[in-house]
Design a protein around this motif. Structure first.
Motif, PDB file in Angstrom:
ATOM      1  N   ALA A 139      46.790  14.277  64.930  1.00  0.00           N
ATOM      2  CA  ALA A 139      45.701  15.188  65.262  1.00  0.00           C
ATOM      3  C   ALA A 139      45.873  16.464  64.456  1.00  0.00           C
ATOM      4  CB  ALA A 139      45.741  15.522  66.753  1.00  0.00           C
ATOM      5  N   SER A 140      44.819  16.884  63.785  1.00  0.00           N
ATOM      6  CA  SER A 140      44.897  18.069  62.930  1.00  0.00           C
ATOM      7  C   SER A 140      43.914  19.108  63.412  1.00  0.00           C
ATOM      8  CB  SER A 140      44.569  17.662  61.487  1.00  0.00           C
ATOM      9  OG  SER A 140      44.775  18.748  60.612  1.00  0.00           O
ATOM     10  N   THR A 141      44.439  20.288  63.750  1.00  0.00           N
ATOM     11  CA  THR A 141      43.550  21.350  64.213  1.00  0.00           C
ATOM     12  C   THR A 141      44.155  22.716  63.885  1.00  0.00           C
ATOM     13  OG1 THR A 141      42.197  22.089  66.089  1.00  0.00           O
ATOM     14  CG2 THR A 141      44.457  21.440  66.581  1.00  0.00           C
ATOM     15  N   GLN A 157      46.466  17.091  72.885  1.00  0.00           N
ATOM     16  CA  GLN A 157      46.381  16.042  71.857  1.00  0.00           C
ATOM     17  C   GLN A 157      47.339  14.892  72.183  1.00  0.00           C
ATOM     18  OE1 GLN A 157      43.974  15.951  69.915  1.00  0.00           O
ATOM     19  NE2 GLN A 157      43.263  18.060  70.043  1.00  0.00           N
ATOM     20  N   ARG A 158      48.496  15.235  72.722  1.00  0.00           N
ATOM     21  CA  ARG A 158      49.447  14.214  73.164  1.00  0.00           C
ATOM     22  C   ARG A 158      48.798  13.365  74.253  1.00  0.00           C
ATOM     23  NH1 ARG A 158      52.345  10.941  72.500  1.00  0.00           N
ATOM     24  NH2 ARG A 158      54.562  10.686  72.965  1.00  0.00           N
ATOM     25  N   GLU A 159      48.157  14.065  75.184  1.00  0.00           N
ATOM     26  CA  GLU A 159      47.464  13.403  76.295  1.00  0.00           C
ATOM     27  C   GLU A 159      46.354  12.491  75.756  1.00  0.00           C
ATOM     28  OE1 GLU A 159      46.945  12.657  80.312  1.00  0.00           O
ATOM     29  OE2 GLU A 159      48.515  13.851  79.355  1.00  0.00           O
ATOM     30  N   GLY A 160      45.718  12.933  74.659  1.00  0.00           N
ATOM     31  CA  GLY A 160      44.640  12.151  74.052  1.00  0.00           C
ATOM     32  C   GLY A 160      45.127  10.936  73.282  1.00  0.00           C
ATOM     33  N   VAL A 329      40.347  16.924  64.344  1.00  0.00           N
ATOM     34  CA  VAL A 329      39.765  16.830  65.692  1.00  0.00           C
ATOM     35  C   VAL A 329      38.853  18.017  66.008  1.00  0.00           C
ATOM     36  CG1 VAL A 329      41.585  15.368  66.632  1.00  0.00           C
ATOM     37  CG2 VAL A 329      41.856  17.854  66.713  1.00  0.00           C
ATOM     38  N   GLN A 330      38.416  18.739  64.962  1.00  0.00           N
ATOM     39  CA  GLN A 330      37.452  19.824  65.192  1.00  0.00           C
ATOM     40  C   GLN A 330      36.178  19.240  65.808  1.00  0.00           C
ATOM     41  OE1 GLN A 330      39.763  22.200  64.862  1.00  0.00           O
ATOM     42  NE2 GLN A 330      38.160  23.548  64.098  1.00  0.00           N
TER      43      GLN A 330
END
Ligand code: MG
Length: 372
Positions: A139-141, A157-160, A329-330
């Motif tokens: 995930a990049s944000t 993001q971990r949860e996702g 993930v924007q």
């Protein structure tokens, strides 16, 4: 088959842009190439859209100075690598790097989309086949303003379902203690079994300062440290890479294999070409191979829409050693809705598209709504 029309389309999200943040997914330069057989190819360029449009739309001046679109009209679109060389040569006087190579990258992607659609095969099949059908994604944000927010972002993001997260830009570089506190909090939110990537976003000023900060971050195990300095400060890159164990990554600002050789010479371990800027699909394959034979790594940069996601996944599929896919993930409209595919995450991985060409469907309503 012949090329009949080359369109460079500037898209902007409704409601305007925040030009102060490093988020290029608020606007986009879409490339659309038409052929006399009715096959249409799409590409994208993650650069300054209005400049890239001018480079594509400009008229011909002389043998080595031409707008890129004019060089493609009447040509056979089924030869992307040959046409890429034609574009490079036809723009020599004002090109060779920067925005012209960005524009060539987007056009080359659209040509591969046409070639794949004409053959009824995904792009990676035309590149020799898929070494991988699914790629582990990170995930990049953007790095938020405070440690508490950084902890919340990595936890979310971990949860996702991501097993790796990158935070970049934002407040990084303002203050050494804050830099370390942000990384510590991000690690806390990510947990111990998640890879945590830190993108400094060009913000550190000296090699000495950088060495000190990376050493202080190392207890929180950054997977790599990205773009600590301005791209031309290769001496600083070399000094930092020599001094710390954490891998140094860079390359999203570079164009052509020649630029990436310079990064290797400066000790950069992870090369990050962007398929829409570095020269296109074939050039990124060459850069990945250069990294591989040099004992280094290549993790493509990818930010913005589903076109970039798809093109990047095809390059990664064709790479023998594809390590990670940068999953932006924007939540901007263009990032999430320009193509109809959602690129779902399954066990932390994303599937390489298997449909013809890029393997994505463009949402024409989004083009209509965002076209400038
Ligand atoms: Mg970056």
């Amino acid at each position: 088959m012949r090329i009949t029309e080359v369109e460079a389309i500037v898209l902007r999200q409704a409601g305007g842009l925040d030009e102060t943040i490093a988020d290029g997914s608020q606007d986009a330069l879409l490339v659309r190439i038409h052929t006399d057989s009715g096959v249409v190819g799409y590409g994208e360029v993650d650069s300054l859209p209005s400049v890239v449009k001018a480079i594509i739309d400009a008229p011909r001046s002389h043998k080595y100075a031409s707008g890129l679109g004019a060089l493609l009209i009447g040509q056979d679109p089924l030869e992307p690598a040959v046409l890429r060389d034609r574009l490079y040569t036809g723009s020599l006087y004002y090109g060779r790097r920067g925005a012209v190579i960005h524009a060539i990258s987007g056009l080359e992607i659209a040509l591969w989309d046409i070639a794949g659609k004409a053959a009824g095969k995904p792009i990676h099949a035309l590149l020799g086949g898929a070494h991988h059908t699914r790629i582990r994604a990170y995930a990049s944000t953007l790095m938020p303003e405070t440690p508490a927010e950084a902890r919340a972002v990595t936890a979310a993001q971990r949860e996702g379902g991501f097993s790796a997260v990158k935070l970049g830009y934002g407040p990084l570089g303002r203050d050494g203690d804050l830099d370390v506190a942000l990384v510590a909090a991000a690690r806390d939110g990510a947990g111990e079994d998640c890879d945590l990537i830190i993108d400094v976003g060009l913000a550190w000023r000296s090699a000495r300062e950088a060495i000190n900060r990376v050493r202080r971050m190392e207890p929180y195990r950054p997977y790599w440290i990205e773009e600590p300095f301005m791209p031309d400060e290769l001496g600083k890159y070399a000094a930092l890479a020599r001094a710390v164990d954490t891998p140094i990554a860079a390359g999203e600002q570079e164009a052509t294999t020649l630029d990436f050789q310079q990064l290797l010479d400066a000790g950069v371990e992870i090369l990050q070409p962007d398929v829409t800027r570095a020269g296109g699909i074939v050039e990124c394959g060459r850069i990945a191979e250069l990294a591989r034979v040099s004992g280094r790594r290549c993790v493509l940069h990818a930010w913005s829409t589903g076109i970039i996601k798809a093109a990047t996944l095809h390059v990664l599929a064709a790479m023998p050693e594809a390590e990670l896919f940068e999953y932006c993930v924007q939540t901007t409209e263009l990032n999430q809705r320009l193509v109809t595919e959602a690129f779902p995450l399954l066990d932390g991985k994303v599937a390489v598209p298997t449909g013809p060409g890029l393997g994505v469907e463009i949402d024409e309503d989004v083009i209509k709504a965002c076209r400038v």
